[in-house]
Design a protein around this motif. Structure first.
Motif, mmCIF file in Angstrom:
data_model
loop_
_atom_site.group_PDB
_atom_site.id
_atom_site.type_symbol
_atom_site.label_atom_id
_atom_site.label_comp_id
_atom_site.label_asym_id
_atom_site.label_seq_id
_atom_site.Cartn_x
_atom_site.Cartn_y
_atom_site.Cartn_z
ATOM 1 N N ASN A 363 -1.023 9.363 -15.067
ATOM 2 C CA ASN A 363 -0.151 8.447 -15.805
ATOM 3 C C ASN A 363 1.183 8.195 -15.108
ATOM 4 O O ASN A 363 1.976 7.373 -15.578
ATOM 5 C CB ASN A 363 0.098 8.980 -17.218
ATOM 6 C CG ASN A 363 -1.161 8.964 -18.063
ATOM 7 O OD1 ASN A 363 -2.019 8.094 -17.885
ATOM 8 N ND2 ASN A 363 -1.294 9.910 -18.966
ATOM 9 N N CYS A 364 1.434 8.913 -14.011
ATOM 10 C CA CYS A 364 2.670 8.696 -13.254
ATOM 11 C C CYS A 364 2.385 7.644 -12.186
ATOM 12 O O CYS A 364 1.617 7.879 -11.256
ATOM 13 C CB CYS A 364 3.145 10.004 -12.605
ATOM 14 S SG CYS A 364 4.622 9.803 -11.593
ATOM 15 N N ARG A 365 2.994 6.492 -12.309
ATOM 16 C CA ARG A 365 2.684 5.353 -11.451
ATOM 17 C C ARG A 365 2.918 5.655 -9.977
ATOM 18 O O ARG A 365 2.125 5.258 -9.122
ATOM 19 C CB ARG A 365 3.521 4.146 -11.886
ATOM 20 C CG ARG A 365 3.382 2.947 -10.973
ATOM 21 C CD ARG A 365 4.048 1.719 -11.551
ATOM 22 N NE ARG A 365 3.373 1.278 -12.767
ATOM 23 C CZ ARG A 365 3.659 0.152 -13.422
ATOM 24 N NH1 ARG A 365 4.626 -0.627 -12.970
ATOM 25 N NH2 ARG A 365 3.004 -0.177 -14.499
ATOM 26 N N TYR A 366 3.979 6.362 -9.659
ATOM 27 C CA TYR A 366 4.359 6.537 -8.256
ATOM 28 C C TYR A 366 4.090 7.943 -7.720
ATOM 29 O O TYR A 366 4.618 8.299 -6.665
ATOM 30 C CB TYR A 366 5.840 6.204 -8.074
ATOM 31 C CG TYR A 366 6.195 4.785 -8.458
ATOM 32 C CD1 TYR A 366 5.709 3.715 -7.728
ATOM 33 C CD2 TYR A 366 7.003 4.521 -9.553
ATOM 34 C CE1 TYR A 366 6.024 2.404 -8.068
ATOM 35 C CE2 TYR A 366 7.334 3.213 -9.913
ATOM 36 C CZ TYR A 366 6.832 2.157 -9.165
ATOM 37 O OH TYR A 366 7.148 0.874 -9.507
ATOM 38 N N HIS A 367 3.283 8.729 -8.412
ATOM 39 C CA HIS A 367 3.018 10.095 -7.938
ATOM 40 C C HIS A 367 2.192 10.034 -6.658
ATOM 41 O O HIS A 367 1.031 9.621 -6.654
ATOM 42 C CB HIS A 367 2.271 10.893 -9.003
ATOM 43 C CG HIS A 367 2.132 12.349 -8.657
ATOM 44 N ND1 HIS A 367 3.089 13.279 -8.969
ATOM 45 C CD2 HIS A 367 1.158 13.031 -7.999
ATOM 46 C CE1 HIS A 367 2.717 14.465 -8.535
ATOM 47 N NE2 HIS A 367 1.544 14.344 -7.939
ATOM 48 N N ASN A 368 2.773 10.472 -5.554
ATOM 49 C CA ASN A 368 2.128 10.355 -4.244
ATOM 50 C C ASN A 368 2.326 11.632 -3.440
ATOM 51 O O ASN A 368 2.770 11.611 -2.295
ATOM 52 C CB ASN A 368 2.706 9.149 -3.486
ATOM 53 C CG ASN A 368 1.905 8.820 -2.241
ATOM 54 O OD1 ASN A 368 0.715 9.118 -2.150
ATOM 55 N ND2 ASN A 368 2.564 8.211 -1.265
ATOM 56 N N THR A 369 1.998 12.750 -4.067
ATOM 57 C CA THR A 369 2.093 14.044 -3.406
ATOM 58 C C THR A 369 1.003 14.949 -3.948
ATOM 59 O O THR A 369 0.524 14.752 -5.072
ATOM 60 C CB THR A 369 3.470 14.696 -3.655
ATOM 61 O OG1 THR A 369 3.474 16.017 -3.112
ATOM 62 C CG2 THR A 369 3.780 14.775 -5.139
ATOM 63 N N ALA A 383 10.390 5.405 -8.200
ATOM 64 C CA ALA A 383 9.886 4.389 -7.273
ATOM 65 C C ALA A 383 10.441 4.589 -5.874
ATOM 66 O O ALA A 383 9.826 4.155 -4.888
ATOM 67 C CB ALA A 383 10.239 2.996 -7.788
ATOM 68 N N ASP A 384 11.579 5.284 -5.762
ATOM 69 C CA ASP A 384 12.178 5.537 -4.451
ATOM 70 C C ASP A 384 11.321 6.465 -3.596
ATOM 71 O O ASP A 384 11.486 6.523 -2.376
ATOM 72 C CB ASP A 384 13.573 6.135 -4.611
ATOM 73 C CG ASP A 384 14.547 5.167 -5.279
ATOM 74 O OD1 ASP A 384 14.309 3.949 -5.184
ATOM 75 O OD2 ASP A 384 15.515 5.639 -5.897
ATOM 76 N N ASP A 385 10.407 7.219 -4.253
ATOM 77 C CA ASP A 385 9.550 8.148 -3.519
ATOM 78 C C ASP A 385 8.275 7.485 -3.012
ATOM 79 O O ASP A 385 7.449 8.137 -2.364
ATOM 80 C CB ASP A 385 9.171 9.330 -4.424
ATOM 81 C CG ASP A 385 10.386 10.096 -4.902
ATOM 82 O OD1 ASP A 385 11.359 10.175 -4.139
ATOM 83 O OD2 ASP A 385 10.363 10.606 -6.047
ATOM 84 N N SER A 700 3.271 8.784 2.750
ATOM 85 C CA SER A 700 4.383 7.861 2.543
ATOM 86 C C SER A 700 4.352 6.685 3.511
ATOM 87 O O SER A 700 5.296 5.898 3.564
ATOM 88 C CB SER A 700 5.715 8.608 2.698
ATOM 89 O OG SER A 700 5.868 9.112 4.015
ATOM 90 N N VAL A 701 3.247 6.540 4.280
ATOM 91 C CA VAL A 701 3.141 5.462 5.264
ATOM 92 C C VAL A 701 1.782 4.785 5.137
ATOM 93 O O VAL A 701 0.745 5.453 5.073
ATOM 94 C CB VAL A 701 3.320 5.991 6.702
ATOM 95 C CG1 VAL A 701 3.075 4.877 7.718
ATOM 96 C CG2 VAL A 701 4.701 6.584 6.891
ATOM 97 N N PHE A 702 1.776 3.458 5.088
ATOM 98 C CA PHE A 702 0.538 2.705 5.250
ATOM 99 C C PHE A 702 0.830 1.488 6.120
ATOM 100 O O PHE A 702 1.991 1.090 6.313
ATOM 101 C CB PHE A 702 -0.089 2.304 3.913
ATOM 102 C CG PHE A 702 0.773 1.440 3.034
ATOM 103 C CD1 PHE A 702 0.864 0.063 3.230
ATOM 104 C CD2 PHE A 702 1.470 1.994 1.964
ATOM 105 C CE1 PHE A 702 1.639 -0.738 2.407
ATOM 106 C CE2 PHE A 702 2.249 1.205 1.134
ATOM 107 C CZ PHE A 702 2.340 -0.172 1.356
#
Length: 713
Positions: A363-369, A383-385, A700-702
């Motif tokens: 449910n966390c839109r920007y969770h990327n870890t 969103a900064d992450d 953090s890169v695409f």
């Protein structure tokens, strides 16, 4: 097969190992005469039953004058003994209070089984399902009021299990005494102990309530627990409520045949490990085969009879043996099929924590870890992450860029497009490492047909294949910068390629009718030098029907648009211009599945675990499909796609995102599990975003590639 009970399980050691000849002895001291034994039986029942519910019985006494004259003295002695703690009471206790000891709880499969008032021995567990002691506990008035809307008994029992898992045994004992709840009933404790010590007849009888004599020719392990001794031990702790007679209550939908198969399979493997081949063969024939379950697995088990040693057995069976974790894993798996009213699934609190954290991540839109959120607070990423801003641009191409892909270790990035140029970059500095123009060697090629249709790194990142519109593919050694393989025997552009895990064989697809799909190798029997170039080394073709050069009409065949190989190298999937998705077994090289789509599929790829496929379909749909059934798992909306090839991929931390290009010059990103749109980025205007790639080690890169001749990071 002699198994030392103290060595049977490296994880869970019972407090009192079972004595020879009986697997469920009580801890009461030996009695001197039948009258004293009867008194102690009554004492055990009296302690487990609430005084208000105790039936009034008149004990038959001896008719001798001496016995009649001492009746009041015997009753007084009995009362004194009842007030004094028995040896079992001096041990840590986690029995249910009287209210729960005799309250029958309906199981989800329709059976009702209360707990036994008899002690079945004492056992402790630091793993799988917590701590329990089956001595007699002083009845405690339990508090049944809900705990913040949750069942108090369920919460307390889960806490008891968790305290034990954490190693806080004293705290668990104190909580059990104070709350009046116990973690497990005695029969569950006996089942656990039997399984952990390899007493398979006893374990199966406790689970299903069947005598060993009823088994399909049951085979003893030869450890002193034969069928007759098991029947004797059962009579010694028989349960008046029928729990041991009818077995443990099972969860709804539990497969009893599979549970028996799992128990008997473990028994069979342990006999093989102990090199008791005759007994193992008897188990295979008389106990496993009559179950008529998983014939393929039975054949695999029978082949293990040929193993020359226990080490060879464990290796071939992918099994760590009786002294490993196999019994603990078996117990954990079986516990999922037992009603939680009597046996809580292993590490239940951890499972609940995982579910909470997973839900917060989804449910966390920007969770990327890959880091798990804290349990202390609700989780939400900023969103900064998230990679929403341009890091750098690569501008080495002179025409539209069709393809972009990272190497598997993330150290290189390859791009290719309409200008026929293949560029390899260092992802640390983003500087150009190699500029490959191998397809310019074909002098007969029309300059308008030098476009690169596909590029892909081998799994070991040593080789790079590029497929061209001039009807050829080339493989170069990226480290040495030289050509190692080449094929130009195609009648149409080569559109796609996919490597197998060995980094030596690969699949190539074309839109031609002569060789639409073929398997190639870098190793050629006719090549004597490792430095020579392997040419047209096709080792298998999937054309249906096969191409016959002597025939004028070879019939129509499919035309391949894209293909992919599963991460384990066992399956290959291909999409066709005829709107088909075909799945092949690479071991047998046979087609095992085929699905027809509503529109043309322009690209396809596997997820990292091989269970899902991601496809782009004309009409602007990105779909996640089950790789086994072809069923739709999730649809990702928003992409614009009508006439061009648009590619997508899984990516981000844990592959929790889906990213795709689009004909409207934008990049679309969604949460993989929910399909919720995370971001829409303006990327390559004017023109389409043709391809995307997410960094395999840096979430953090695409990268994106577009018609504006640029690659953006």
């Amino acid at each position: 097969m002699n198994i030392d009970p103290t060595d049977a399980s490296p994880i869970i050691i019972p407090a009192g190992p079972p004595q020879s000849g009986s697997t469920a002895q009580t801890h009461a001291p030996p009695h001197q005469d039948d009258a004293a034994a009867a008194d102690d039986d009554d004492q055990a029942r009296d302690l487990a039953i609430d005084p208000s519910e105790r039936p009034r019985k008149r004990r038959r006494r001896s008719s001798s004058p001496t016995a009649r004259g001492s009746t009041s003295k015997q009753q007084k002695s009995k009362r004194q003994r009842a007030e004094e703690p028995t040896p079992a009471e001096t041990e840590p206790s986690m029995r249910l209070g009287h209210e729960h000891e005799h309250r029958t709880r309906p199981s989800t499969n329709g059976s009702q089984n209360g707990s036994s008032p008899h002690a079945n021995g004492s056992a402790k567990s630091g793993e799988t399902n917590g701590y329990h002691t089956n001595g007699h506990a002083e009845p405690v008035a339990t508090n049944n009021t809900p705990y913040h809307g949750h069942d108090r008994e369920e919460v307390t029992r889960i806490l008891l299990q968790s305290l034990s898992d954490l190693g806080y045994q004293s705290a668990a004992q104190h909580l059990s005494r104070e709350s009046g709840y116990e973690l497990e009933i005695p029969t569950v404790a006996a089942f656990r102990s039997a399984l952990q010590h390899g007493h398979w007849d006893e374990a199966e009888s406790l689970l299903f309530g069947a005598e060993p004599a009823e088994y399909d020719g049951g085979v003893s392990l030869g450890n002193g627990h034969t069928g007759s001794s098991w029947r004797k031990s059962r009579s010694q702790f028989g349960s008046p409520n029928g729990l041991t007679r009818h077995g443990l209550p099972l969860a709804e939908g539990a497969d009893t045949t599979m549970l028996k198969f799992m128990l008997r399979q473990q028994k069979y493997l342990e006999l093989l490990e102990n090199r008791d081949l005759n007994a193992a063969l008897a188990v295979l024939r008389n106990e496993l085969t009559p179950l008529r379950r998983d014939i393929g697995r039975l054949h695999a088990l029978s082949s293990l009879m040929m193993c020359q040693s226990a080490v060879d057995l464990r290796r071939q069976a992918d099994w760590d043996g009786a002294e490993g974790e196999s019994r603990s894993l078996l117990l954990s798996e079986i516990s999922k099929s037992i009603s939680p009213s009597v046996m809580i699934p292993a590490h239940r609190l951890t499972t609940l924590f995982d579910a909470v954290q997973d839900e917060q991540i989804v449910n966390c839109r920007y969770h990327n870890t890959i880091a798990q959120p804290s349990l202390y607070t609700d989780h939400e990423c900023s969103a900064d992450d998230f990679p929403l801003h341009t890091l750098t641009e690569l501008k080495n191409h002179t025409d539209e860029v069709y393809l972009v892909e990272f190497s598997h270790d993330g150290s290189m990035l390859v791009t290719a497009g309409k200008d026929g140029l293949v560029c390899v970059y260092d992802t640390t500095t983003w500087r150009l490492q190699h500029e490959i123009r191998e397809h310019d060697r074909n002098l007969a090629a029309d300059s308008s047909k030098k476009s690169i249709c596909y590029v892909a790194f081998s799994p070991d990142d040593q080789y790079l294949i590029s497929c061209s519109q001039n009807n050829e593919f080339v493989v170069v050694n990226v480290r040495e910068g030289r050509r190692v393989a080449h094929a130009d025997h195609f009648d149409y552009p080569v559109t796609t390629a996919a490597w197998l895990p060995d980094s030596e064989t690969f699949v190539v697809g074309t839109q031609g009718s002569q060789r639409p799909l073929g398997l190639y190798s870098l190793r050629s029997a006719s090549s004597s030098s490792s430095s020579s170039v392997v040419r047209n080394n096709e080792i298998h073709t999937w054309r249906d029907p096969p191409w016959d050069a002597s025939q004028k009409d070879n019939g129509k065949s499919f035309h391949v648009a894209d293909c992919a190989v599963s991460p384990d190298g066992t399956r290959m999937v291909a999409t066709t211009m005829e709107r088909q998705i075909m799945m092949f077994d690479l071991r047998t090289r046979l087609k095992i599945a085929e699905w027809t789509m509503e529109d043309k599929v322009t690209s396809i790829t596997f997820g990292v675990d091989g269970t899902q496929m991601l496809v782009n379909v004309s009409g602007g749909r990105v779909l996640a499909l089950d790789s086994n059934t072809g069923e739709l798992i999730m649809q990702y909306d928003g992409v614009k796609q009508q006439e061009f090839v648009i590619r997508s991929c899984f990516g981000g931390a844990g592959e929790n995102f889906v990213i795709s290009g689009s004909e409207d010059s934008r990049v679309y990103i969604w949460r993989r599990q929910t399909g919720i749109q995370v971001a829409v980025l303006d990327a390559h205007s004017p023109g389409a975003v043709n391809a995307v790639a997410w960094h395999p080690t840096n979430p953090s890169v695409f990268a994106t590639a577009g018609d504006d001749r640029r690659v953006r990071m």
